[in-house]
Design a protein around this motif. Structure first.
Motif, PDB file in Angstrom:
ATOM      1  N   UNK A 114       0.249  -3.651  -6.111  1.00 47.81           N
ATOM      2  CA  UNK A 114       0.445  -2.339  -5.497  1.00 47.81           C
ATOM      3  C   UNK A 114      -0.910  -1.668  -5.395  1.00 47.81           C
ATOM      4  N   UNK A 115      -1.085  -0.802  -4.404  1.00 48.51           N
ATOM      5  CA  UNK A 115      -2.342  -0.050  -4.325  1.00 48.51           C
ATOM      6  C   UNK A 115      -2.116   1.307  -3.681  1.00 48.51           C
ATOM      7  N   UNK A 116      -3.060   2.208  -3.955  1.00 56.19           N
ATOM      8  CA  UNK A 116      -3.153   3.486  -3.272  1.00 56.19           C
ATOM      9  C   UNK A 116      -2.122   4.537  -3.613  1.00 56.19           C
ATOM     10  N   UNK A 117      -1.359   4.352  -4.675  1.00 56.71           N
ATOM     11  CA  UNK A 117      -0.285   5.304  -4.981  1.00 56.71           C
ATOM     12  C   UNK A 117      -0.837   6.688  -5.310  1.00 56.71           C
ATOM     13  N   UNK A 132       0.869  -1.171   0.000  1.00 52.37           N
ATOM     14  CA  UNK A 132       0.000   0.000   0.000  1.00 52.37           C
ATOM     15  C   UNK A 132       0.908   1.224   0.000  1.00 52.37           C
ATOM     16  N   UNK A 133       0.862   1.986  -1.079  1.00 51.25           N
ATOM     17  CA  UNK A 133       1.740   3.139  -1.252  1.00 51.25           C
ATOM     18  C   UNK A 133       1.025   4.461  -0.976  1.00 51.25           C
ATOM     19  N   UNK A 134      -0.144   4.401  -0.388  1.00 47.32           N
ATOM     20  CA  UNK A 134      -0.973   5.581  -0.171  1.00 47.32           C
ATOM     21  C   UNK A 134      -0.342   6.661   0.684  1.00 47.32           C
ATOM     22  N   UNK A 135       0.564   6.287   1.574  1.00 46.71           N
ATOM     23  CA  UNK A 135       1.207   7.256   2.462  1.00 46.71           C
ATOM     24  C   UNK A 135       2.651   7.559   2.057  1.00 46.71           C
ATOM     25  N   UNK A 136       3.054   7.082   0.883  1.00 40.50           N
ATOM     26  CA  UNK A 136       4.405   7.379   0.386  1.00 40.50           C
ATOM     27  C   UNK A 136       4.400   8.789  -0.188  1.00 40.50           C
ATOM     28  N   UNK A 195      -6.316   1.128  -7.271  1.00 35.62           N
ATOM     29  CA  UNK A 195      -6.635   2.315  -6.485  1.00 35.62           C
ATOM     30  C   UNK A 195      -6.786   1.983  -5.007  1.00 35.62           C
ATOM     31  N   UNK A 196      -7.426   0.862  -4.715  1.00 28.61           N
ATOM     32  CA  UNK A 196      -7.746   0.531  -3.321  1.00 28.61           C
ATOM     33  C   UNK A 196      -7.176  -0.828  -2.914  1.00 28.61           C
ATOM     34  N   UNK A 197      -7.058  -1.019  -1.636  1.00 27.51           N
ATOM     35  CA  UNK A 197      -6.623  -2.294  -1.084  1.00 27.51           C
ATOM     36  C   UNK A 197      -7.611  -3.399  -1.443  1.00 27.51           C
ATOM     37  N   UNK A 198      -8.891  -3.090  -1.369  1.00 28.10           N
ATOM     38  CA  UNK A 198      -9.918  -4.087  -1.686  1.00 28.10           C
ATOM     39  C   UNK A 198      -9.748  -4.602  -3.115  1.00 28.10           C
ATOM     40  N   UNK A 199      -9.502  -3.701  -4.063  1.00 27.59           N
ATOM     41  CA  UNK A 199      -9.301  -4.116  -5.457  1.00 27.59           C
ATOM     42  C   UNK A 199      -8.065  -5.005  -5.587  1.00 27.59           C
ATOM     43  N   UNK A 227       2.472   7.398  -8.674  1.00 24.32           N
ATOM     44  CA  UNK A 227       1.945   6.707  -9.859  1.00 24.32           C
ATOM     45  C   UNK A 227       2.711   7.104 -11.111  1.00 24.32           C
ATOM     46  N   UNK A 228       3.028   8.384 -11.203  1.00 21.39           N
ATOM     47  CA  UNK A 228       3.794   8.862 -12.355  1.00 21.39           C
ATOM     48  C   UNK A 228       5.170   8.205 -12.398  1.00 21.39           C
ATOM     49  N   UNK A 229       5.831   8.112 -11.263  1.00 25.45           N
ATOM     50  CA  UNK A 229       7.137   7.460 -11.178  1.00 25.45           C
ATOM     51  C   UNK A 229       7.023   5.985 -11.573  1.00 25.45           C
ATOM     52  N   UNK A 230       5.990   5.306 -11.083  1.00 25.30           N
ATOM     53  CA  UNK A 230       5.785   3.896 -11.417  1.00 25.30           C
ATOM     54  C   UNK A 230       5.562   3.726 -12.912  1.00 25.30           C
TER      55      UNK A 230
END
Length: 136
Positions: free
Chosen positions: A97-100, A66-70, A121-125, A105-108
């Motif tokens: 991967x999720x939550x970027x 989960x990259x949401x807090x990166x 987008x989400x952990x559930x997905x 996301x651009x870097x990825x």
């Protein structure tokens, strides 16, 4: 050699670098790791060690980052992700991967990593993707 303390019980905070944390959880199918802060060359080296120990000591081999807090990721962060992908797949597992954020996301996308590791987008997905693949 360092003694093993599972991340599943603790939030791992880098003592030398206060700008990076990792939290880990294990459910019945998946090792879930939430990365928080900056992933630069210094943090990536410590993350690699901590994550690899967790993977080697965990019975489940599917992994979600989960990259949401990166807040920042450089090429060392991409290397970290690709290396963990290689480790997980060598053990017969899958990774997502999720939550970027937009900047991560651009870097990825620029790195081409999205061609080998699915991003959601989400952990559930991300969790659902393992179930869907298993059912094929």
């Amino acid at each position: 050699k360092k003694s093993y303390v599972s991340l599943l019980q603790y939030t791992y905070v880098f003592s030398r670098r206060k700008n990076m944390q990792i939290r880990a959880q294990l459910n019945d199918r998946i090792l879930y790791m939430e990365l928080c802060g900056e992933i630069d060359q210094y943090a990536a080296a410590e993350l690699k060690e901590a994550i690899d120990i967790e993977i080697e000591n965990t019975p489940k081999k599917n992994l979600i980052f989960d990259l949401g807090e990166v807040t920042l990721m450089d090429s060392s962060g991409i290397g970290l992700i690709v290396g963990r992908y290689k480790l997980i797949t060598s053990l017969g597992g899958k990774m997502a991967l999720c939550g970027a954020s937009k900047s991560v996301s651009k870097m990825l996308k620029l790195s081409g990593i999205e061609k080998i590791i699915a991003g959601y987008q989400t952990l559930h997905e991300a969790e659902k993707s393992f179930t869907v693949e298993k059912g094929r």
